[in-house]
Design a protein around this motif. Structure first.
Motif, mmCIF file in Angstrom:
data_model
loop_
_atom_site.group_PDB
_atom_site.id
_atom_site.type_symbol
_atom_site.label_atom_id
_atom_site.label_comp_id
_atom_site.label_asym_id
_atom_site.label_seq_id
_atom_site.Cartn_x
_atom_site.Cartn_y
_atom_site.Cartn_z
ATOM 1 N N LEU A 75 0.833 -1.189 0.000
ATOM 2 C CA LEU A 75 0.000 0.000 0.000
ATOM 3 C C LEU A 75 0.873 1.246 0.000
ATOM 4 O O LEU A 75 2.042 1.218 0.379
ATOM 5 N N GLY A 127 -0.131 4.147 4.822
ATOM 6 C CA GLY A 127 -0.852 3.737 3.638
ATOM 7 C C GLY A 127 -1.995 4.645 3.273
ATOM 8 O O GLY A 127 -2.570 4.527 2.203
ATOM 9 N N HIS A 160 3.570 6.716 6.140
ATOM 10 C CA HIS A 160 4.469 5.683 6.637
ATOM 11 C C HIS A 160 5.235 6.171 7.857
ATOM 12 O O HIS A 160 5.645 5.388 8.710
#
Length: 298
Positions: A78, A141, A147
């Motif tokens: 993702l 994601g 992140h």
């Protein structure tokens, strides 16, 4: 942070890893901007330079694997999550040799024998992809920079794990509660320490379906324990038919007597230097228990 999307973060004000550009805004068609493919928002100019392989020399760099497909990314592929994966894979040796350390009785910090990177990473993948009872660990994601929130989330988890278990190199609860005027270590600490009764705890109503019933016939023994000289052995539990009453761990007992008849050795756990289980008389824990029936919750 006062940086904006038109200030590339790798060279912008105070944001060497992009942290100053955490703005969920469309940045327009500025320098280097490109479509993020999410809600019509534009990728900020700093993103392309941030994900370039030119920063691969850094131990925390995020390389071009950010664009890898889900088929090659064990965390799912993702948006943003490959950066989490790449970060941890690049730091494997540091995590094993500088982070997953435990404190020895001699006040030294050495690599854990229980907590290692491979087990941590396997668990991280499972908790992200499958989770437990509908709960999963957040790794990002949702956006191009999320992140980083995922990395902070894992860092918070590891900080708690260090305080609770890693620093002691233990996954089972240690027997540490000393009771009475003689400050004894009751074997029935397995049922609860500091006056607690583990088997009487209940899940909240909305989680009651996950609650395990007390099994009075269960008999198991812990794997880990404290490691100081004479430290109590692993906790264990079993029915009253097996243990009519339980005593204490005598930490001062000299268990290495090879000249005795019959010879005696320290065999309760690997590396034991002193101590023994003494069931010659019942010793209650702080909650009054002198048995370990149904006490398999540690």
């Amino acid at each position: 942070a006062d940086a904006r999307c038109d200030a590339p973060c790798p060279t912008g004000k105070g944001c060497p890893q992009g942290e100053a550009c955490f703005l969920d805004t469309a940045c327009g068609d500025g320098d280097g901007g490109s479509s993020s493919g999410s809600g019509g928002a534009e990728t900020p100019a700093w993103w392309s330079s941030f994900t370039s392989s030119s920063s691969s020399s850094s131990s925390l760099s995020f390389t071009s694997s950010l664009s890898s497909s889900s088929s090659s990314n064990p965390l799912g592929g993702l948006t943003g999550i490959p950066a989490v994966e790449e970060t941890f894979l690049q730091m494997k040796d540091k995590i094993n040799n500088e982070l997953f350390l435990y404190e020895t009785p001699m006040m030294q910090w050495i690599p854990s024998t229980v907590y290692r990177f491979d087990g941590f990473f396997d668990g991280l993948k499972i908790m992200h992809a499958q989770g437990v009872a509908g709960n999963k660990i957040y790794l990002g994601g949702d956006c191009a920079h999320c992140h980083m929130y995922g990395l902070v989330n894992v860092a918070a988890f590891l900080a708690q794990a260090m305080k609770e278990t890693i620093r002691y190199d233990a996954c089972d609860e240690n027997s540490w509660d000393r009771v009475g005027t003689d400050l004894m270590y009751p074997i029935s600490n397995a049922c609860g320490q500091l006056g607690q009764s583990y088997q009487d705890y209940h899940c909240p109503h909305h989680q009651r379906h996950m609650e395990c019933e007390v099994d009075p016939d269960m008999s198991i023994r812990g794997v880990t324990h404290a490691k100081w000289y004479g430290a109590p052995g692993p906790l264990f539990c079993g029915p009253k038919e097996q243990y009519e009453h339980t005593g204490m761990w005598d930490h001062s007992y000299s268990c290495h007597n090879p000249w005795a008849d019959p010879p005696e050795y320290c065999e309760e756990y690997e590396g034991q230097k002193a101590g023994r289980y003494d069931n010659s008389f019942p010793v209650p824990n702080r909650n009054g228990r002198t048995d370990v029936e149904g006490c398999c919750w540690w």
